[in-house]
Design an enzyme around this catalytic site. Structure first.
Site, PDB file in Angstrom:
ATOM      1  N   THR A   1       0.822  -1.216   0.000  1.00  9.77           N
ATOM      2  CA  THR A   1       0.000   0.000   0.000  1.00  9.77           C
ATOM      3  C   THR A   1       0.850   1.257   0.000  1.00  9.77           C
ATOM      4  OG1 THR A   1      -1.789  -1.154   1.110  1.00  9.77           O
ATOM      5  CG2 THR A   1      -1.791   1.223   1.318  1.00  9.77           C
TER       6      THR A   1
ATOM      7  N   SER B   1       1.454  -7.655  -0.710  1.00 12.61           N
ATOM      8  CA  SER B   1       2.256  -8.563   0.108  1.00 12.61           C
ATOM      9  C   SER B   1       1.509  -9.837   0.503  1.00 12.61           C
ATOM     10  CB  SER B   1       2.816  -7.851   1.340  1.00 12.61           C
ATOM     11  OG  SER B   1       1.850  -7.719   2.350  1.00 12.61           O
TER      12      SER B   1
ATOM     13  N   THR C   1       1.645  -4.310   4.283  1.00 16.12           N
ATOM     14  CA  THR C   1       1.510  -4.580   5.718  1.00 16.12           C
ATOM     15  C   THR C   1       0.944  -5.969   6.035  1.00 16.12           C
ATOM     16  OG1 THR C   1      -0.693  -3.580   5.849  1.00 16.12           O
ATOM     17  CG2 THR C   1       1.199  -2.133   6.244  1.00 16.12           C
ATOM     18  N   ASP C   2       0.313  -6.611   5.040  1.00 15.97           N
ATOM     19  CA  ASP C   2      -0.323  -7.911   5.342  1.00 15.97           C
ATOM     20  C   ASP C   2       0.684  -8.957   5.811  1.00 15.97           C
ATOM     21  OD1 ASP C   2      -2.726  -6.822   4.667  1.00 15.97           O
ATOM     22  OD2 ASP C   2      -2.916  -7.836   2.735  1.00 15.97           O
TER      23      ASP C   2
HETATM   24  N1  ASP Z   1      -2.689  -5.656   0.825  1.00 19.40           N
HETATM   25  C1  ASP Z   1      -1.662  -4.690   1.109  1.00 19.40           C
HETATM   26  C2  ASP Z   1      -0.335  -5.414   1.123  1.00 19.40           C
HETATM   27  O1  ASP Z   1      -0.062  -6.092   2.073  1.00 19.40           O
HETATM   28  C3  ASP Z   1      -1.938  -4.065   2.420  1.00 19.40           C
HETATM   29  C4  ASP Z   1      -0.935  -3.056   2.878  1.00 19.40           C
HETATM   30  O2  ASP Z   1       0.128  -2.852   2.334  1.00 19.40           O
HETATM   31  O3  ASP Z   1      -1.261  -2.408   3.892  1.00 19.40           O
HETATM   32  O4  ASP Z   1       0.402  -5.300   0.165  1.00 19.40           O
END
Ligand code: ASP
Length: 182
Positions: free
Chosen positions: A17, A63, A96-97
């Site tokens: 993100t 991610s 963040t995932d």
């Molecule tokens: N779906 C995103 C990822 O993990 C979520 C994020 O980055 O907060 O790439």
């Protein structure tokens, strides 16, 4: 490349993100891993971060799709940067995932000679209140600090610095999404 003084940091981008685009400042849906590292560094170039940032794109993915296909080249790129005398610290941009999983893996498998900081964002880059710039600016400060070396891999999110071995994502909304274990 941003050049303001002699502190050189290597920025290894994997997507997420922090590099996401919604196409609208208020849209709920967005695509992670859209902005390339060169464009990203151009974007942060005006912030006066006080470091020379050298970027490398390792991947540009959500991610949720993270795995050995990215971990292997990422690990190799960090080892290369550690061996580069001119490089003071390393920043990894990440979704963040699975940020905590990658940070923990790197913590277990890398020497702690130089600061390694993993950073992400909860809002895409074109959103109102994009937290990625602030998190990235904080990551630059931490990675530039010699005191950050020898502490293992660090995670910088929501104005806090965590040890990779002591961090987890606890929220899927808002910018205070990471916490240490009690
Ligand atoms: N779906 C995103 C990822 O993990 C979520 C994020 O980055 O907060 O790439």
């Amino acid at each position: 490349m941003t050049s303001t003084n002699s502190t050189r940091l290597t920025v290894l981008a994997t997507g997420g993100t922090i590099a996401g685009i919604a196409g609208s400042a208020i849209a709920k849906d967005y695509r992670a891993g859209e902005i390339g590292i060169d464009d990203y560094l151009e974007k942060v170039g005006g912030l006066g971060l006080g470091a020379e940032l050298s970027g490398r794109q390792i991947a540009n993915i959500d991610s949720a799709d993270m795995g050995p296909g990215v971990w292997n080249p990422l690990h190799a790129a960090i080892a290369e940067a550690m061996a580069d005398d001119g490089c003071r610290g390393i920043i990894v941009t990440h979704g963040t995932d699975t940020l905590e999983e990658t940070a923990f893996l790197l913590d277990l498998t890398l020497p702690a000679d130089k600061p390694v900081v993993v950073v992400g964002a909860m809002r895409p880059a074109d959103a109102v209140g994009y937290d990625g710039l602030r998190n990235f600016a904080n990551a630059v400060r931490v990675a530039s600090d010699p005191d950050a070396a020898g502490r293992g891999v660090l995670v910088v999110m929501g104005d806090r610095v965590f040890a990779a071995r002591d961090v987890r994502k606890v929220r899927t909304r808002g910018t205070e999404a990471f916490r240490g274990f009690p």
